[in-house]
Scaffold this motif. Sequence first.
Motif, PDB file in Angstrom:
ATOM      1  N   ALA A  51       0.821  -1.212   0.000  1.00 39.42           N
ATOM      2  CA  ALA A  51       0.000   0.000   0.000  1.00 39.42           C
ATOM      3  C   ALA A  51       0.855   1.263   0.000  1.00 39.42           C
ATOM      4  O   ALA A  51       0.527   2.250  -0.672  1.00 39.42           O
ATOM      5  N   ALA A  52       1.972   1.242   0.743  1.00 36.37           N
ATOM      6  CA  ALA A  52       2.843   2.423   0.814  1.00 36.37           C
ATOM      7  C   ALA A  52       3.618   2.625  -0.479  1.00 36.37           C
ATOM      8  O   ALA A  52       3.981   3.761  -0.813  1.00 36.37           O
ATOM      9  N   ALA A  53       3.875   1.539  -1.215  1.00 34.73           N
ATOM     10  CA  ALA A  53       4.631   1.655  -2.461  1.00 34.73           C
ATOM     11  C   ALA A  53       3.780   2.140  -3.616  1.00 34.73           C
ATOM     12  O   ALA A  53       4.301   2.394  -4.705  1.00 34.73           O
ATOM     13  N   THR A  54       2.475   2.284  -3.391  1.00 36.98           N
ATOM     14  CA  THR A  54       1.567   2.760  -4.445  1.00 36.98           C
ATOM     15  C   THR A  54       0.850   4.003  -3.926  1.00 36.98           C
ATOM     16  O   THR A  54      -0.249   3.909  -3.378  1.00 36.98           O
ATOM     17  N   PRO A  55       1.461   5.180  -4.018  1.00 37.91           N
ATOM     18  CA  PRO A  55       0.828   6.400  -3.508  1.00 37.91           C
ATOM     19  C   PRO A  55      -0.565   6.603  -4.099  1.00 37.91           C
ATOM     20  O   PRO A  55      -0.830   6.207  -5.235  1.00 37.91           O
ATOM     21  N   PRO A  56      -1.466   7.214  -3.346  1.00 38.90           N
ATOM     22  CA  PRO A  56      -2.861   7.354  -3.800  1.00 38.90           C
ATOM     23  C   PRO A  56      -3.041   8.442  -4.854  1.00 38.90           C
ATOM     24  O   PRO A  56      -3.442   9.564  -4.546  1.00 38.90           O
ATOM     25  N   TYR A  57      -2.746   8.104  -6.088  1.00 41.70           N
ATOM     26  CA  TYR A  57      -2.971   9.066  -7.161  1.00 41.70           C
ATOM     27  C   TYR A  57      -4.451   9.191  -7.512  1.00 41.70           C
ATOM     28  O   TYR A  57      -4.819  10.031  -8.331  1.00 41.70           O
ATOM     29  N   GLU A  58      -5.280   8.327  -6.933  1.00 41.76           N
ATOM     30  CA  GLU A  58      -6.723   8.402  -7.163  1.00 41.76           C
ATOM     31  C   GLU A  58      -7.287   9.509  -6.264  1.00 41.76           C
ATOM     32  O   GLU A  58      -7.889   9.257  -5.229  1.00 41.76           O
ATOM     33  N   TRP A  59      -7.087  10.760  -6.683  1.00 42.10           N
ATOM     34  CA  TRP A  59      -7.408  11.887  -5.814  1.00 42.10           C
ATOM     35  C   TRP A  59      -8.905  11.999  -5.559  1.00 42.10           C
ATOM     36  O   TRP A  59      -9.324  12.396  -4.462  1.00 42.10           O
TER      37      TRP A  59
END
Length: 279
Positions: A51-59
């Motif tokens: 989860a930390a390696a995939t920053p939340p670009y789904e704003w």
Amino acid sequence: MSDRGVTAVGAISPRPEPESGVAWTAISTGLGVISSFFEWFGDLGVFFWRAAATPPYEWRELVRQMDEIGSKSFPLVALAGAATGVVLSMETRTSLVRFGAKSILPSAIVYAVVQEMGPIITGLVVSGRVGAGIGAELASMKVTEQIDAIEASALNPYRLLAATRILACIVMLPLLTAAADACGLLMGWVAETLADPVSLRQFIYVGFKGGRFSDFMPPTFKTAAFGLIIGLVACFQGMRTQGGAAGVGRAATNSVVLSSLFVILADVVLVKLIMILFP
């Protein structure tokens, strides 16, 4: 005849299990529990890394989760903070009047609410509402194969589902804590002024007099760690669910129980850490 009777009785008597066999069974059970405990934490660590390696670009999803976690939790958090302020005011007033220290009542309420009661009450309330909601929602998506459909659509479920919810919890917990503190102090003043009239300005001035930055801000921002725990545990329990509707119920229950337990344990550690860093 007597010997045959003894033989017959001996033939039907159960043979006691050797003590070594009982001890080995107990040891095996204990080792299995310990192994499962470390395995669960290992899986949790792997999940956190993904989860930390995939920053939340789904704003857009992040904003929706902040609204779901923040604004929809505000009434419950505000009510809990207000009730805490009233109870602290009544109980503290009785004790301080008994010892002739009524003048420090505002300071006692302010420090109790801001430093400990507000953060821990907010953490437990949010873990009950948000933890159960996230766990049940993701578990339902898991058992109905919606998460598999997201992966098949070339979307990262850890980015879309887990990272957004975890970050929303981290951001909103300090804000909800500030709201709970404000409601607690306001209702503490109301309860105090009903017993012994005092202006709100005087109450706040006396309560915060002599206070420092380290007395109020670190306890508020430590709830970001509570948000991390609540979001991480709830998402982890939801996205590893198995077993249909029963699994959804177990995921929701485990999310609330584990996140509440870890919030309490983290509070103990963070209080000691704050005392060391901000003496």
